[in-house]
Structures are given as structure tokens and as C-alpha cells.
Design a protein around this motif. Structure first.
Motif, PDB file in Angstrom:
ATOM      1  N   LYS A 183       0.719  -1.370  -0.009  1.00  0.00           N
ATOM      2  CA  LYS A 183      -0.365  -0.064  -0.242  1.00  0.00           C
ATOM      3  C   LYS A 183       0.566   1.585   0.073  1.00  0.00           C
ATOM      4  O   LYS A 183       0.283   2.356  -0.976  1.00  0.00           O
ATOM      5  N   LYS A 184       1.562   1.685   0.715  1.00  0.00           N
ATOM      6  CA  LYS A 184       2.871   2.289   0.773  1.00  0.00           C
ATOM      7  C   LYS A 184       3.658   2.422  -0.689  1.00  0.00           C
ATOM      8  O   LYS A 184       3.339   4.051  -1.000  1.00  0.00           O
ATOM      9  N   GLY A 185       4.175   1.685  -0.801  1.00  0.00           N
ATOM     10  CA  GLY A 185       4.503   1.930  -2.370  1.00  0.00           C
ATOM     11  C   GLY A 185       3.741   1.842  -3.607  1.00  0.00           C
ATOM     12  O   GLY A 185       4.371   2.679  -4.364  1.00  0.00           O
ATOM     13  N   SER A 186       2.247   1.634  -3.231  1.00  0.00           N
ATOM     14  CA  SER A 186       1.782   1.671  -4.853  1.00  0.00           C
ATOM     15  C   SER A 186       1.557   3.500  -4.139  1.00  0.00           C
ATOM     16  O   SER A 186       1.261   4.257  -5.344  1.00  0.00           O
ATOM     17  N   GLU A 187       1.199   4.089  -2.673  1.00  0.00           N
ATOM     18  CA  GLU A 187       1.549   5.316  -3.619  1.00  0.00           C
ATOM     19  C   GLU A 187       2.708   6.141  -3.274  1.00  0.00           C
ATOM     20  O   GLU A 187       2.153   7.207  -3.883  1.00  0.00           O
ATOM     21  N   MET A 188       3.779   5.830  -3.378  1.00  0.00           N
ATOM     22  CA  MET A 188       4.720   6.314  -3.070  1.00  0.00           C
ATOM     23  C   MET A 188       4.847   6.438  -5.230  1.00  0.00           C
ATOM     24  O   MET A 188       5.368   7.293  -5.594  1.00  0.00           O
ATOM     25  N   ALA A 189       4.365   5.059  -5.522  1.00  0.00           N
ATOM     26  CA  ALA A 189       4.556   5.249  -7.167  1.00  0.00           C
ATOM     27  C   ALA A 189       3.518   5.725  -7.943  1.00  0.00           C
ATOM     28  O   ALA A 189       3.995   6.794  -9.210  1.00  0.00           O
ATOM     29  N   ALA A 190       2.563   6.612  -6.650  1.00  0.00           N
ATOM     30  CA  ALA A 190       1.960   7.209  -8.278  1.00  0.00           C
ATOM     31  C   ALA A 190       1.604   8.071  -7.331  1.00  0.00           C
ATOM     32  O   ALA A 190       1.493   9.216  -8.673  1.00  0.00           O
ATOM     33  N   GLU A 191       2.545   8.720  -6.885  1.00  0.00           N
ATOM     34  CA  GLU A 191       3.191  10.372  -6.553  1.00  0.00           C
ATOM     35  C   GLU A 191       3.954  10.392  -7.796  1.00  0.00           C
ATOM     36  O   GLU A 191       4.469  11.537  -8.267  1.00  0.00           O
ATOM     37  N   LYS A 192       4.572   9.667  -8.232  1.00  0.00           N
ATOM     38  CA  LYS A 192       5.540  10.074  -9.501  1.00  0.00           C
ATOM     39  C   LYS A 192       5.351   9.232 -10.824  1.00  0.00           C
ATOM     40  O   LYS A 192       5.630   9.386 -11.323  1.00  0.00           O
TER      41      LYS A 192
END
Length: 214
Positions: A183-192
Motif C-alpha cells: 500500500k505504501k509502495g503503491s502510494e509512493m509510485a502514484a506520486e511519481k
């Protein structure tokens, strides 16, 4: 001209062992610490190539350290410090022989098996009518276990527990951590502007507690 570090031969105070892997050199200090050096060696298809790539070890090590720091509030991990761009010092753990793969989309090997008619993956039932790269309603966990020879093997929660690879409590803790990390990784990816399709995490035991090691 940039130079590469492809070999290390340190002798640290309190050093008890050293392991030279395909990419990393790992030094054991006493009973509880590891010094991991990410070298500039390149491994492809289990073959170490004759020349390294400058700064590759630094990039690899600092990406790993950054991700461990970014998720330390969610999941305990092995890292203590990064005294050099190529080096991480952390706690020695007993590795658990289960890789926690989590998938947000029907892609890669999962799609190939689905296309061939498979509708259950590692004990997880998949709906009919899905298409390649379709997003799952909820991310699914499809663990693999390290085979004694050959490739890693898919395994279900029930099989992993029955074979004594992990306990039910350990698996459920790893699964909860895996979902939180994804979930955290997906949020970090989405920011980019990126999509995290799938990934895997590895865990170990320290003082009987599950912690993230890779």
C-alpha cells in the motif's frame, strides 16, 4: 574516470565470518550484526559478469536504505545505519524460507497461468473473465518457497504451515506487513505517475519477532 569496487576483503573488529554473494559481500560481526557491502558486481542469469558498473553498488544500497527508512513506521526492519553509500549495517536475522509476493494486477507469470486455464494461485481463487494487466479488486499474496534445486515454487498459506516453513502466526504477520508495504509502495509510485504492479518482500526472525530483511 570512475572506478568500480568488485571485490572486498575486510577484516573488521569482532568479525566472525564473511560471505561473498553474487552482488553483495556480507561480513558477520559477533553474534548480532551484519555489515553488507553492495559491490559494483553485475549478475545476470546467475552469472557474475567480468566487469562491474561504477556507482551501481551505491545506487542499489541507497535505494534499499531509503525504502527501509520510508516504511520503518509500518514494519520493523534489519537496518541500523549506512556508514558509507555502499554499506549497510544491520541486525543478523534467521531468514524465513518464504518470499512474500504480492500482486495488484494480473500480469507476468500470473497472467500466463491464468491464460492457460488456472483459476487458483497459491490458494487464492481468481475470478473468471479477467484480461491481461487487469487490476485485482484487492491485491493478492502469492508466496514462493526456496527450492533445494531449480526455481522457487509457488505455495499456499496452508501448505507453508503444514510443511513447517512458518507458523500460522508468522505467516499472518508477514501477510499483514506485506499488504502494508505494498500500500505504501503503491502510494509512493502514484506520486511519481507510476504503477506498482507486483513486488516481493523477504522476512526474518530476530528474538522471535518477524522483521523485514529485503
Amino acid at each position: 574516470m570512475a572506478t568500480t569496487l568488485v571485490n572486498t576483503d575486510f577484516n573488521f573488529p569482532g568479525q566472525t565470518a564473511v560471505y561473498h554473494g553474487k552482488v553483495r559481500d556480507v561480513y558477520s560481526i559477533g553474534d548480532d550484526l551484519l555489515v553488507m557491502v553492495a559491490t559494483d558486481r553485475i549478475s545476470a542469469f546467475d552469472v557474475i559478469l567480468p566487469k562491474g558498473i561504477p556507482y551501481k553498488g551505491q545506487a542499489l544500497n541507497q535505494i534499499a536504505a531509503s525504502m527501509l527508512d520510508a516504511t520503518a513506521d509500518l514494519v520493523p526492519n534489519w537496518k541500523i545505519s549506512v556508514p558509507d553509500p555502499m554499506v549497510t549495517v544491520g541486525y543478523r536475522c534467521e531468514g524465513l524460507r518464504l518470499e512474500m509476493i504480492i500482486r495488484g494486477y494480473l500480469a507476468g507469470s500470473a497472467w500466463r497461468e491464468y491464460k492457460a486455464g488456472m483459476r487458483e494461485l497459491c490458494g487464492v481463487k481468481l475470478p473468471e473473465g479477467m484480461v491481461e494487466n487487469q487490476r485485482f479488486p484487492e491485491p493478492i499474496i502469492t508466496p514462493t518457497t526456496k527450492a533445494d534445486a531449480g526455481h522457487d515454487e509457488n505455495i499456499s498459506r496452508e501448505e507453508a504451515i503444514a510443511q513447517g516453513i512458518v507458523t500460522a502466526e508468522q505467516f499472518d504477520t508477514m501477510a499483514a506487513y506485506t499488504r502494508a508495504l505494498f500500500k505504501k509502495g503503491s502510494e509512493m509510485a502514484a506520486e511519481k505517475g507510476l504503477i506498482l504492479v507486483d513486488t516481493k518482500y523477504e522476512f526474518g526472525l530476530r528474538d522471535g519477532k518477524v522483521i523485514l530483511i529485503d
